[in-house]
Design an enzyme around this catalytic site. Structure first.
Site, short mmCIF file in Angstrom:
data_model
loop_
_atom_site.label_atom_id
_atom_site.label_comp_id
_atom_site.label_asym_id
_atom_site.label_seq_id
_atom_site.Cartn_x
_atom_site.Cartn_y
_atom_site.Cartn_z
N HIS A 79 0.82 -1.22 0.00
CA HIS A 79 0.00 0.00 0.00
C HIS A 79 0.85 1.27 0.00
CE1 HIS A 79 -3.48 -2.47 0.60
NE2 HIS A 79 -3.09 -2.90 1.78
N HIS A 138 -6.17 -7.28 -0.09
CA HIS A 138 -6.34 -5.85 -0.36
C HIS A 138 -5.67 -5.47 -1.66
CE1 HIS A 138 -6.53 -6.17 4.13
NE2 HIS A 138 -7.55 -5.35 3.95
N TYR A 153 -12.29 -24.46 18.18
CA TYR A 153 -11.14 -24.58 17.30
C TYR A 153 -10.89 -23.25 16.63
CZ TYR A 153 -11.24 -29.61 17.70
OH TYR A 153 -11.17 -30.88 18.17
#
Ligand code: X5A
Ligand code: ZN
Length: 770
Positions: free
Chosen positions: A181, A220, A402
């Site tokens: 990013h 992303h 779990y």
């Protein structure tokens, strides 16, 4: 395979010093968990371990140099909320690999203001750090950030050095903070310096590499990488990302499929936006087979960099996707056939393991879906001793339920694939979601003008779409939504009982075996490839030889004994793959197929090259998928008997493999792949090698190749090397598929796509939307 692992413990020093819910998921434990996991699995020791060095400021300046006049600090066209930044100036002059000369060490250095700013953060107080962090989107600084970020970038550079000097074949840089990013002069989304972008520029400048493919499989959008290379045709940037029509961070218009790059860089940015959550193995594989790989082969990179984020895996509450860890081994393997195997993975994030109960619940739901879709044999019906099932995904969680360890498992999967280990088979239904097909279609529409391999195959798109109409059909998966305590307990109970039925998929101790009927002095093989001396017991061989007169002959009989022995080794989980030469491929193939089906294999994918006919009395019960590749023949004789033409062009051959053979193979989910090179197979060595390399995927690496003796020693050698995990040789320059080849492909796909959903491409999308 020599795989480099670059790491430095000091990268765990940076951490969040104040309250910030958005940033708290970027924690040092995520990196240490992955490293520990690699150690426990014995993987770290198998790698060439390198201690990360700091990138120099000049190296950082390859990307983070002063902006040209007029450019802004931040970039982005925000969607869905008011823009917090001034309107960006879109086009900045970026260099191509030929013209790039500024900003490099010594060459009229430009003042690197952003780097200076970061250098200054080392001396700031917590309050000052927090104030500065607030100037960026989803960023926090720590006094050690500058050091960590220089180590992260430096690790990527070291990896590139190792791979491009030949010290290693490939590798993984385990780094923090992430990079994709980060922009020329702005930190963003936990990222400080753009590790992968710097590595790409460095590879070009320092090693003279020109074409670089960056694959960003983080959930992303790596908008930072996109901006840095948007008008540069020497770097092809592919990113898939959770998008939801712009409603997911970073909310950018330019994350959509119709952002294809600027000027000379048009077509060298490939965005695949996911408009729904819950994308899984089938969707990811479809994206690679139908979008990334056709473009990548045409681009013909000299180096592949992976922005390897694992928030795109199952169990990550940010991404909310469903892909299981093995999928990342398959994605890696698919990339390893490019660029002579020069693949450098650089960690973005390991994904945010749900530390809270909420995270646990999401994981359990995902896990259930994951298990519910497994093929019948996964529960232990494979009668042989080694049922082929995947991964201990789950571990007891502190609350008694779990949670997934999938995120550090993913890192292990990628490292294993880099090391050349076969990838565990993909479980679950291999059916892409409608929304995924829409996304893929929108990329085709946007990219077809730029890539021969895309426009050739599609009915030429007429509309330039951003992503197609939303929500036409509900997603196969509906994630989210609160769940009560009782339901959660019940889910956990169901899950643990399912877990009891599971076995570990274990990597066979022997990776590749070769069994020859005559000694071949000219054959050069990696030392780990075993020459098989043994044969099946004579009674067993004799029983099968009765099937065909030809098999009783001297050499044919010897070969049969050897191939039966090898097959037993594969079915017993002792051997992963192997090659046998025989004077009579056709009857030998038939025996191997029958023996395989009667001794444990539930489904066998049979690829017959050249003059090899399907045995007429073979049961058409869906347990064998028979694929002929030969001549000009295109016919789907049944759902399980397909003949495809052999193309003379690289483009035609690749389309056949990517658009037909692999979707069929992955859709069939075989537990054994048989490849037979029969008389007049007509394949060139690099074609055979690519096919064999890619066919390691669908059946967890269980591949048995039969080669008719007249074939050259060289062919046997190259096949042994790819089965062992080495990259296949290049197919040579890309040449367009012929109209005949394409017509055949379109015809076959039309006939088969109703039954084989991995073939679907939704080419009618235009009409529906228009
Ligand atoms: C590297 C990475 C994500 C930032 C999310 C901010 N960053 N909401 O995954
Ligand atoms: Zn991410």
């Amino acid at each position: 395979m020599r795989t480099a692992l670059v790491y430095h413990e000091e990268m765990t020093a940076a951490r969040l010093l104040w309250d910030d819910p958005e940033c708290e998921i970027e924690r040092p434990e995520r990196l240490t968990a992955a490293v520990e996991r690699l150690q426990q699995g014995g993987l770290e020791q198998r790698c060439l371990q390198l201690a990360a060095r700091e990138a120099s400021e000049a190296e950082l300046g390859l990307v983070h140099r002063s902006d040209p006049p007029g450019a802004t600090h931040h970039r982005g066209h925000r969607l869905g909320r008011a823009s917090t930044q001034p309107a960006p100036v879109l086009k900045t002059e970026l260099p191509t690999c030929l013209s790039f000369t500024t900003g490099w060490m010594g060459e009229g250095t430009v003042s690197p203001e952003y780097v200076s700013l970061l250098r200054g953060t080392q001396a700031l107080s917590t309050e000052e750090l927090q104030a500065l962090s607030g100037q960026y989107d989803a960023v926090y600084f720590h006094p050690s950030t500058f050091h960590c970020a220089r180590l992260a970038a430096g690790a990527a550079l070291q990896l590139v050095d190792a791979v491009l000097t030949g010290t290693a074949h490939n590798g993984f840089a385990l780094v923090r903070p992430p990079g994709h990013h980060s922009q020329r002069a702005a930190a963003n989304g936990f990222c400080v310096f753009n590790n992968v972008a710097i590595a790409a520029r460095y590879a070009q400048k320092q090693h003279g590499v020109c074409r670089i493919l960056i694959v960003d499989w983080d959930v992303h959008h790596g908008q930072g990488i996109q901006y840095i290379f948007e008008d540069d045709p020497s770097v092809l940037y592919f990113s898939w990302h959770r998008y939801e029509h712009g409603r997911f961070w970073p909310y950018l218009r330019e994350s959509d499929a119709d952002a294809v790059g600027l000027g000379p860089g048009r077509g060298f940015t490939v965005n695949l936006p996911w408009n729904q959550v819950g994308m899984g193995n089938a969707d990811y594989m479809a994206a690679f087979l139908h979008v990334l790989l056709p473009v990548a082969f045409e681009f013909d990179p000299e180096l592949v960099l992976i922005s390897a984020g694992f928030d795109s895996a199952i169990g990550d509450p940010e991404g909310q996707m469903q892909a299981t860890p093995e999928c990342f081994a398959h994605l890696t393997q698919l990339l390893q056939v490019l660029a002579g195997g020069r693949v450098c993975a650089v960690l973005e994030v390991t994904g945010s393991k749900g530390g809270s109960l909420a995270g646990c619940q999401g994981a359990v739901r995902g896990g259930l879906l994951y298990l519910a879709g497994r093929p019948a044999w996964a529960g232990g019906t494979l009668p042989r001793s080694q049922p082929c099932l995947v991964v201990s995904l789950f571990s007891p969680c502190s609350q008694g339920g779990y949670h997934l360890e999938s995120l550090s498992q993913c890192v292990c999967m990628v490292v294993k694939a880099l090391l050349g280990d076969p990838a565990p088979p993909l479980l679950g239904p291999m059916v892409p979601q409608h929304s995924a097909l829409e996304s893929i279609q929108s990329v085709w529409a946007a990219q077809a003008p730029h890539w021969t391999s895309l426009w050739q195959q599609g009915s030429t798109p007429t509309l330039s779409l951003s992503t197609c109409s939303p929500e036409r059909r509900p997603s196969a998966v509906s994630p989210g939504g609160p769940k009560g305590k009782a339901a959660e307990a019940q889910t956990s109970a169901v899950l643990s009982s399912l877990l009891d039925q599971l076995h570990l998929y274990t990597t066979p101790p022997v990776r590749t075996v070769i069994a020859l009927t005559a000694p071949a002095a000219a054959l050069v093989l990696p030392p780990e490839v075993l020459h098989q001396e043994g044969s099946a017991p004579p009674e067993e061989t004799q029983a099968w030889a009765r099937l065909h007169e030809a098999l009783t002959q001297d050499t044919a009989f010897t070969a049969l004994g050897k191939v039966l022995h090898l097959l037993n080794g594969i079915l017993d989980g002792q051997v992963s793959s192997g090659i046998v030469t025989t004077p009579v491929a056709a009857p030998t193939l038939e025996v191997v197929l029958r023996q395989g089906l009667s001794h444990g294999a539930q489904r066998v994918f049979c690829v017959a090259l050249g003059q090899l006919d399907r045995p007429p009395d073979l049961a058409n019960d869906g347990r064998t998928l028979w694929l002929n590749i030969r001549g000009k023949e295109a016919a789907a004789l049944s759902t399980f008997h397909v003949s495809v033409p052999l193309s003379g062009t690289t483009g035609g051959f690749l389309s056949c493999i990517l658009a037909l053979v692999l979707p069929l193979a992955y859709g069939f989910q075989p537990d054994l792949v048989l490849v037979a090179l029969g008389p007049a197979h007509g394949l060139q060595d690099p074609q055979a090698a690519l096919l064999a390399a890619l066919l390691r995927g669908p059946a967890g690496g269980r591949v048995l190749v039969l080669v008719e003796q007249e074939s050259t020693c060289q062919l046997v050698g190259v096949l042994a090397r790819v089965l062992h995990g080495e990259p296949p040789p290049s197919l040579g320059p890309f040449s367009m598929a012929s109209p005949d080849d394409l017509q055949a492909l379109v015809h076959l796909r039309g006939q088969l796509e109703a039954q084989w959903e991995m073939l679907q491409l939704l080419l009618e999308c235009h009409e529906l939307v228009a």
